[in-house]
Scaffold this motif. Sequence first.
Motif, mmCIF file in Angstrom:
data_model
loop_
_atom_site.group_PDB
_atom_site.id
_atom_site.type_symbol
_atom_site.label_atom_id
_atom_site.label_comp_id
_atom_site.label_asym_id
_atom_site.label_seq_id
_atom_site.Cartn_x
_atom_site.Cartn_y
_atom_site.Cartn_z
ATOM 1 N N SER A 17 0.820 -1.211 0.000
ATOM 2 C CA SER A 17 0.000 0.000 0.000
ATOM 3 C C SER A 17 0.857 1.265 0.000
ATOM 4 C CB SER A 17 -0.927 0.000 1.226
ATOM 5 O OG SER A 17 -0.160 -0.122 2.409
ATOM 6 N N VAL A 20 8.279 0.764 -0.383
ATOM 7 C CA VAL A 20 9.000 -0.238 -1.181
ATOM 8 C C VAL A 20 8.043 -1.283 -1.752
ATOM 9 C CG1 VAL A 20 10.812 -1.994 -1.152
ATOM 10 C CG2 VAL A 20 11.074 0.075 0.238
ATOM 11 N N ARG A 40 -3.282 -3.171 4.989
ATOM 12 C CA ARG A 40 -4.553 -2.848 5.664
ATOM 13 C C ARG A 40 -5.332 -1.733 4.970
ATOM 14 N NH1 ARG A 40 -1.945 -1.290 11.140
ATOM 15 N NH2 ARG A 40 -0.592 -0.458 9.509
ATOM 16 N N ARG A 41 -4.637 -0.762 4.363
ATOM 17 C CA ARG A 41 -5.331 0.418 3.817
ATOM 18 C C ARG A 41 -5.857 0.143 2.396
ATOM 19 N NH1 ARG A 41 -0.575 4.512 4.389
ATOM 20 N NH2 ARG A 41 0.496 2.558 3.967
ATOM 21 N N ASP A 63 -4.565 -7.803 7.803
ATOM 22 C CA ASP A 63 -3.747 -7.337 8.921
ATOM 23 C C ASP A 63 -2.736 -8.428 9.250
ATOM 24 O OD1 ASP A 63 -2.579 -6.411 11.198
ATOM 25 O OD2 ASP A 63 -4.454 -5.830 12.176
ATOM 26 N N LEU A 64 -1.481 -8.140 8.991
ATOM 27 C CA LEU A 64 -0.435 -9.159 9.167
ATOM 28 C C LEU A 64 -0.139 -9.455 10.637
ATOM 29 C CD1 LEU A 64 2.004 -7.960 6.374
ATOM 30 C CD2 LEU A 64 0.706 -10.082 6.360
ATOM 31 N N TYR A 156 12.706 -3.121 17.406
ATOM 32 C CA TYR A 156 12.623 -3.201 15.937
ATOM 33 C C TYR A 156 13.827 -3.965 15.382
ATOM 34 C CZ TYR A 156 12.807 -1.564 11.050
ATOM 35 O OH TYR A 156 12.887 -1.496 9.674
ATOM 36 N N LYS A 160 13.963 -7.615 13.261
ATOM 37 C CA LYS A 160 14.565 -7.770 11.932
ATOM 38 C C LYS A 160 15.697 -8.800 11.970
ATOM 39 C CE LYS A 160 12.114 -4.795 9.522
ATOM 40 N NZ LYS A 160 11.242 -5.245 8.442
ATOM 41 N N ILE A 189 15.548 4.574 3.794
ATOM 42 C CA ILE A 189 14.810 4.684 2.528
ATOM 43 C C ILE A 189 13.815 5.835 2.672
ATOM 44 C CG2 ILE A 189 13.476 3.437 0.777
ATOM 45 C CD1 ILE A 189 14.096 0.839 2.447
ATOM 46 N N THR A 191 10.720 6.856 2.603
ATOM 47 C CA THR A 191 9.327 6.376 2.568
ATOM 48 C C THR A 191 8.582 6.923 3.786
ATOM 49 O OG1 THR A 191 9.833 4.424 3.876
ATOM 50 C CG2 THR A 191 9.961 4.179 1.476
HETATM 51 N N1 LIG Z 1 12.192 3.259 5.362
HETATM 52 C C1 LIG Z 1 13.367 2.885 5.844
HETATM 53 O O1 LIG Z 1 14.252 3.703 6.103
HETATM 54 C C2 LIG Z 1 13.653 1.413 6.045
HETATM 55 C C3 LIG Z 1 14.963 1.024 6.356
HETATM 56 C C4 LIG Z 1 15.251 -0.328 6.510
HETATM 57 C C5 LIG Z 1 14.247 -1.274 6.365
HETATM 58 N N2 LIG Z 1 12.977 -0.865 6.080
HETATM 59 C C6 LIG Z 1 11.954 -1.902 5.907
HETATM 60 O O2 LIG Z 1 11.474 -1.808 4.584
HETATM 61 C C7 LIG Z 1 10.144 -2.359 4.534
HETATM 62 C C8 LIG Z 1 9.257 -1.421 3.746
HETATM 63 O O3 LIG Z 1 9.022 -0.254 4.524
HETATM 64 P P1 LIG Z 1 8.800 1.168 3.831
HETATM 65 O O4 LIG Z 1 10.011 1.964 4.083
HETATM 66 O O5 LIG Z 1 8.318 0.975 2.447
HETATM 67 O O6 LIG Z 1 7.651 1.758 4.785
HETATM 68 P P2 LIG Z 1 6.115 2.085 4.554
HETATM 69 O O7 LIG Z 1 5.913 2.917 3.338
HETATM 70 O O8 LIG Z 1 5.668 2.625 5.871
HETATM 71 O O9 LIG Z 1 5.460 0.656 4.284
HETATM 72 C C9 LIG Z 1 5.149 -0.229 5.306
HETATM 73 C C10 LIG Z 1 4.099 -1.172 4.775
HETATM 74 O O10 LIG Z 1 3.816 -2.148 5.785
HETATM 75 C C11 LIG Z 1 2.407 -2.310 5.855
HETATM 76 N N3 LIG Z 1 1.981 -2.714 7.175
HETATM 77 C C12 LIG Z 1 2.313 -2.165 8.366
HETATM 78 N N4 LIG Z 1 1.637 -2.764 9.362
HETATM 79 C C13 LIG Z 1 0.867 -3.724 8.788
HETATM 80 C C14 LIG Z 1 -0.084 -4.665 9.276
HETATM 81 N N5 LIG Z 1 -0.378 -4.762 10.583
HETATM 82 N N6 LIG Z 1 -0.688 -5.486 8.403
HETATM 83 C C15 LIG Z 1 -0.427 -5.405 7.084
HETATM 84 N N7 LIG Z 1 0.458 -4.536 6.554
HETATM 85 C C16 LIG Z 1 1.082 -3.698 7.390
HETATM 86 C C17 LIG Z 1 1.843 -0.933 5.509
HETATM 87 O O11 LIG Z 1 0.530 -1.082 4.994
HETATM 88 P P3 LIG Z 1 -0.814 -0.640 5.760
HETATM 89 O O12 LIG Z 1 -0.473 0.474 6.696
HETATM 90 O O13 LIG Z 1 -1.729 -0.251 4.653
HETATM 91 O O14 LIG Z 1 -1.264 -1.875 6.457
HETATM 92 C C18 LIG Z 1 2.794 -0.485 4.414
HETATM 93 O O15 LIG Z 1 2.348 -0.927 3.155
HETATM 94 C C19 LIG Z 1 9.724 -2.571 5.993
HETATM 95 O O16 LIG Z 1 9.871 -3.943 6.318
HETATM 96 C C20 LIG Z 1 10.738 -1.762 6.770
HETATM 97 O O17 LIG Z 1 10.924 -2.260 8.076
HETATM 98 C C21 LIG Z 1 12.656 0.446 5.902
#
Ligand SMILES: NC(=O)c1ccc[n+]([C@@H]2O[C@H](COP(=O)([O-])OP(=O)(O)OC[C@H]3O[C@@H](n4cnc5c(N)ncnc54)[C@H](OP(=O)(O)O)[C@@H]3O)[C@@H](O)[C@H]2O)c1
Length: 249
Positions: A17, A20, A40-41, A63-64, A156, A160, A189, A191
């Motif tokens: 949603s 990444v 979820r969204r 909802d994961l 966190y 991981k 990243i 995001t």
């Molecule tokens: N951004 C960074 O700097 C960074 C760095 C290292 C690793 N990561 C990892 O990269 C991955 C992607 O994150 P991102 O940066 O793309 O962040 P993001 O845009 O916030 O995406 C997170 C995603 O996880 C989903 N999510 C969260 N809780 C959930 C739940 N209970 N059930 C189902 N889906 C759920 C959200 O969808 P809904 O809210 O719609 O459910 C959203 O699509 C994550 O695993 C994160 O830990 C990110």
Amino acid sequence: MDKFDFNGKKVLVTGASSGVGREVAILLSKMGAKVVIVARRENQLKNTISLMEGDGHSYRVLDLADFDEIIVTLKDIVSKDEEKFDYIAHCAGLAIPIPLRSMSMANISQIFSINTYSFMALLKCVAQKRLFNDGGAVVGISSWAGVDGQAANAVYTASKGAIDAFMKSAAKELIPRKVRVNTICPGGIRTEMLINQVVKNYEGEKIEDLPDYLMLPDKVASIVVALLSNSMQCISGVAIKVDEAKNWE
Ligand SMILES: NC(=O)c1ccc[n+]([C@@H]2O[C@H](COP(=O)([O-])OP(=O)(O)OC[C@H]3O[C@@H](n4cnc5c(N)ncnc54)[C@H](OP(=O)(O)O)[C@@H]3O)[C@@H](O)[C@H]2O)c1
């Protein structure tokens, strides 16, 4: 055979949603995959679908945090079109910085449910021949912080680090089925996740002030998709650190 060809392959992308996961879904659609996206969204999932190419893609609101519901949902998806999955990109994640003194069983459990236990539930599905084809691949998104540690983020980072360890054993167990399992461990990243954290942690800091060396989500998505593809047939059981070159200095 084109090693980057996903034609006729069914792929599950979690966390599609935003961020990444959305970019992974879009890229896979351009490469011919039939993509099922979950988060979820619902509105954001619909947005992702509208940005994808080709037909046959679908979304499920899921909802994961619910281990059993993940398994029920994957079974239902497979039973509807009678096509097993070939690939899974587990991109969903939850990052809530928690100093050691503020840890509670509730917040530990919330973070582990989404980052770690859901990955375990997905691999349980992969292990079932009626849900997942032999010869496919799974990629989970871990974190650089999970490898190196990060102050005020122990929960966190542990969630991981746990998927990296779990992935290594799962990869060994799935060798007879020629299913590869890997994780990538990205640095920062650009995001929603990071933006939310920055705004929370450093009140007043603007999104534009985020450092240039943060990766764009489409760059990370291309690594996920490459790792899923047959071009990486010799890589399994590995947690790969990825970041912009600046951080290698
Ligand atoms: N951004 C960074 O700097 C960074 C760095 C290292 C690793 N990561 C990892 O990269 C991955 C992607 O994150 P991102 O940066 O793309 O962040 P993001 O845009 O916030 O995406 C997170 C995603 O996880 C989903 N999510 C969260 N809780 C959930 C739940 N209970 N059930 C189902 N889906 C759920 C959200 O969808 P809904 O809210 O719609 O459910 C959203 O699509 C994550 O695993 C994160 O830990 C990110």
